[in-house]
Write a protein that holds these residues in place. Structure first.
Motif, PDB file in Angstrom:
ATOM      1  N   GLU A 198     -70.249   7.630  16.921  1.00 40.69           N
ATOM      2  CA  GLU A 198     -69.226   8.635  17.220  1.00 40.69           C
ATOM      3  C   GLU A 198     -68.541   8.300  18.543  1.00 40.69           C
ATOM      4  OE1 GLU A 198     -70.809  12.803  15.431  1.00 40.69           O
ATOM      5  OE2 GLU A 198     -72.093  11.866  16.931  1.00 40.69           O
ATOM      6  N   GLY A 199     -67.244   8.485  18.567  1.00 44.93           N
ATOM      7  CA  GLY A 199     -66.466   8.249  19.775  1.00 44.93           C
ATOM      8  C   GLY A 199     -65.979   6.835  19.950  1.00 44.93           C
ATOM      9  N   PHE A 200     -66.427   5.909  19.101  1.00 39.82           N
ATOM     10  CA  PHE A 200     -65.978   4.521  19.237  1.00 39.82           C
ATOM     11  C   PHE A 200     -64.537   4.404  18.748  1.00 39.82           C
ATOM     12  CE2 PHE A 200     -65.558   0.023  18.689  1.00 39.82           C
ATOM     13  CZ  PHE A 200     -66.435  -0.531  19.610  1.00 39.82           C
ATOM     14  N   HIS A 201     -63.725   3.652  19.473  1.00 43.93           N
ATOM     15  CA  HIS A 201     -62.296   3.516  19.170  1.00 43.93           C
ATOM     16  C   HIS A 201     -61.948   2.040  19.152  1.00 43.93           C
ATOM     17  CE1 HIS A 201     -58.084   5.442  19.834  1.00 43.93           C
ATOM     18  NE2 HIS A 201     -57.927   4.221  19.345  1.00 43.93           N
ATOM     19  N   CYS A 214     -69.249   5.270  24.803  1.00 46.29           N
ATOM     20  CA  CYS A 214     -68.331   6.115  24.037  1.00 46.29           C
ATOM     21  C   CYS A 214     -69.073   7.279  23.378  1.00 46.29           C
ATOM     22  CB  CYS A 214     -67.607   5.280  22.983  1.00 46.29           C
ATOM     23  SG  CYS A 214     -66.450   4.079  23.680  1.00 46.29           S
ATOM     24  N   LEU A 215     -70.271   7.019  22.903  1.00 39.64           N
ATOM     25  CA  LEU A 215     -71.061   8.088  22.286  1.00 39.64           C
ATOM     26  C   LEU A 215     -71.429   9.146  23.316  1.00 39.64           C
ATOM     27  CD1 LEU A 215     -72.640   9.299  19.921  1.00 39.64           C
ATOM     28  CD2 LEU A 215     -74.544   7.761  20.515  1.00 39.64           C
ATOM     29  N   ARG A 216     -71.813   8.707  24.498  1.00 43.74           N
ATOM     30  CA  ARG A 216     -72.174   9.662  25.548  1.00 43.74           C
ATOM     31  C   ARG A 216     -70.962  10.502  25.951  1.00 43.74           C
ATOM     32  NH1 ARG A 216     -74.911   6.398  28.088  1.00 43.74           N
ATOM     33  NH2 ARG A 216     -73.375   5.562  29.550  1.00 43.74           N
ATOM     34  N   GLU A 218     -70.665  14.592  25.539  1.00 44.09           N
ATOM     35  CA  GLU A 218     -70.488  15.424  26.730  1.00 44.09           C
ATOM     36  C   GLU A 218     -69.169  16.184  26.713  1.00 44.09           C
ATOM     37  OE1 GLU A 218     -70.893  12.832  30.064  1.00 44.09           O
ATOM     38  OE2 GLU A 218     -73.053  12.523  29.784  1.00 44.09           O
ATOM     39  N   HIS A 219     -68.111  15.576  26.154  1.00 38.82           N
ATOM     40  CA  HIS A 219     -66.771  16.165  26.269  1.00 38.82           C
ATOM     41  C   HIS A 219     -66.114  16.485  24.928  1.00 38.82           C
ATOM     42  CE1 HIS A 219     -66.930  15.053  30.524  1.00 38.82           C
ATOM     43  NE2 HIS A 219     -67.250  13.831  30.158  1.00 38.82           N
ATOM     44  N   ARG A 220     -66.718  16.007  23.827  1.00 42.12           N
ATOM     45  CA  ARG A 220     -66.116  16.165  22.498  1.00 42.12           C
ATOM     46  C   ARG A 220     -64.704  15.575  22.454  1.00 42.12           C
ATOM     47  NH1 ARG A 220     -69.733  16.255  18.613  1.00 42.12           N
ATOM     48  NH2 ARG A 220     -71.573  17.291  19.457  1.00 42.12           N
ATOM     49  N   ARG A 221     -64.529  14.491  23.180  1.00 40.31           N
ATOM     50  CA  ARG A 221     -63.277  13.736  23.163  1.00 40.31           C
ATOM     51  C   ARG A 221     -63.604  12.247  23.037  1.00 40.31           C
ATOM     52  NH1 ARG A 221     -62.199  16.707  27.799  1.00 40.31           N
ATOM     53  NH2 ARG A 221     -62.157  14.778  29.020  1.00 40.31           N
ATOM     54  N   VAL A 222     -62.681  11.508  22.458  1.00 43.96           N
ATOM     55  CA  VAL A 222     -62.832  10.060  22.357  1.00 43.96           C
ATOM     56  C   VAL A 222     -62.379   9.438  23.675  1.00 43.96           C
ATOM     57  CG1 VAL A 222     -62.066   7.982  21.135  1.00 43.96           C
ATOM     58  CG2 VAL A 222     -62.524  10.094  19.857  1.00 43.96           C
TER      59      VAL A 222
END
Length: 350
Positions: free
Chosen positions: A286-289, A181-183, A187-191
């Motif tokens: 970051e990015g974890f949901h 999720c962090l990667r 890379e995309h600035r999206r979750v």
């Protein structure tokens, strides 16, 4: 016949889908269909109110959700600080932490599906408190919450309950998921999970339940026949971050999923349920949901999904069913529990 590989973005691995195999001739082992009828109270059950547990402590005469430290924990705060060192390349370290049991209800005979939605919301709020308390401990790097339901997944006590492991390490699935999720975020600035939700809503066929802030679906990349994700639509790293409105919505969707499970074959539906929450190791993740995953072991009422050559030997999951077909089966059953179909839609109060 179809032969297809589907990419599992959270695990970063391929799932082989060969749905025609579910109807292949089977002469191997089968499992019993239903569970034995349990009493409302079992004097021999170590989880029922007022009863003695294996460690000698006695349960409170609880009326709602009840939490206690596991008498036989897999990790503990008193783990030996120094262990004899094995020869290279082997390594070891203490397994410190806390293990707890969460009883859903004093009723020995009711599953979460048979309680009412308000009680499910109470459980979610209990989980929130436990995650905050345990995760704030400096020695705890991960809080894993899970339920094993049904004899076929090895549950040792039928009283409705789940377990919490608060450990000095991060369980591997969550560690890998956090890195993935962090990667994706970098890379995309999206979750990543928000992209998954968008794809599922665009398709629509695999959605089981949805309201303003929560959704449940069989993912495109499902490995088990009835694998289901229950997800808040807004990205949060843990259940503890959800607002009161989001908790109520998530409880409603979670409850509906469990009712549909039981209604599918009119029997208590076995599963492993795990809460995927960010580690509490001090990193940002970051990015974890946050989401809840169900991994039901049955692909037919009396037939297990066995992990064999492809899964254990080869390391890739082979799905004998198509998620679209299994979602259609679950969508077709009522959202009122079969044992309480005469009522107004809710199960009995605890």
């Amino acid at each position: 016949m179809t032969w297809e590989q589907r990419w599992h973005p959270l695990r970063e691995e391929w799932v082989i889908v060969a749905a025609h195999r579910n109807n292949r001739p089977w002469t191997g082992e089968t499992v019993g269909g239903g569970a034995r009828q349990a009493p409302e109270y079992d004097p021999s059950c170590p989880l029922c109110p007022g009863n003695a547990r294996v460690g000698g402590a006695r349960n409170e005469a609880y009326e709602g959700v009840f939490v206690f430290d596991n008498d036989l924990p897999c990790v503990g705060p008193a783990a030996p600080g120094e262990l004899p060192s094995p020869p290279p390349p082997y390594r070891n370290r203490p397994a410190t932490g806390l293990a707890r049991v969460v009883c859903y209800t004093p009723r020995h005979d009711l599953s979460l599906a048979e309680l009412d939605t308000a009680h499910v919301a109470d459980l979610l709020r209990t989980w929130q408190v436990q995650y905050r308390e345990l995760g704030d401990r400096p020695e705890v790097n991960h809080v894993l919450m899970f339920e094993n339901k049904g004899e076929v997944v090895g549950v040792s006590n039928p009283h409705p309950h789940c377990q919490i492991y608060a450990t000095n390490f991060v369980f591997k699935t969550i560690e890998n998921e956090a890195a993935t999720c962090l990667r994706h975020w970098r890379e995309h600035r999206r979750v990543l999970m928000e992209d998954v939700i968008a794809a599922e809503r665009a398709d629509g066929r695999r959605i089981l339940a949805e309201n303003d802030t929560a959704i449940a679906f069989l993912p495109y990349f499902a490995r088990y026949a009835y694998e289901t994700f229950v997800v808040p639509k807004q990205a949060h790293q843990s259940l503890a971050d959800l607002s009161p409105e989001e908790v109520r919505d998530l409880a409603a969707v979670l409850h509906e999923v469990q009712i549909r499970f039981d209604n599918l074959w009119r029997m208590p539906f076995p599963y492993v349920m795990a809460l995927h929450q960010a580690p509490t190791d001090g990193r940002r993740h970051e990015g974890f949901h946050f989401h809840i995953e169900f991994h039901p072991p049955l692909r037919k009422p009396n037939l297990l999904k066995y992990l064999a050559g492809p899964e254990i030997g080869g390391g890739s999951f082979l799905s004998d069913t198509a998620p679209e077909e299994k979602a259609a089966e679950l969508r077709a059953v009522p959202a009122v529990h079969y044992a309480h179909a005469h009522a107004d839609g809710g199960g009995p109060d605890a």
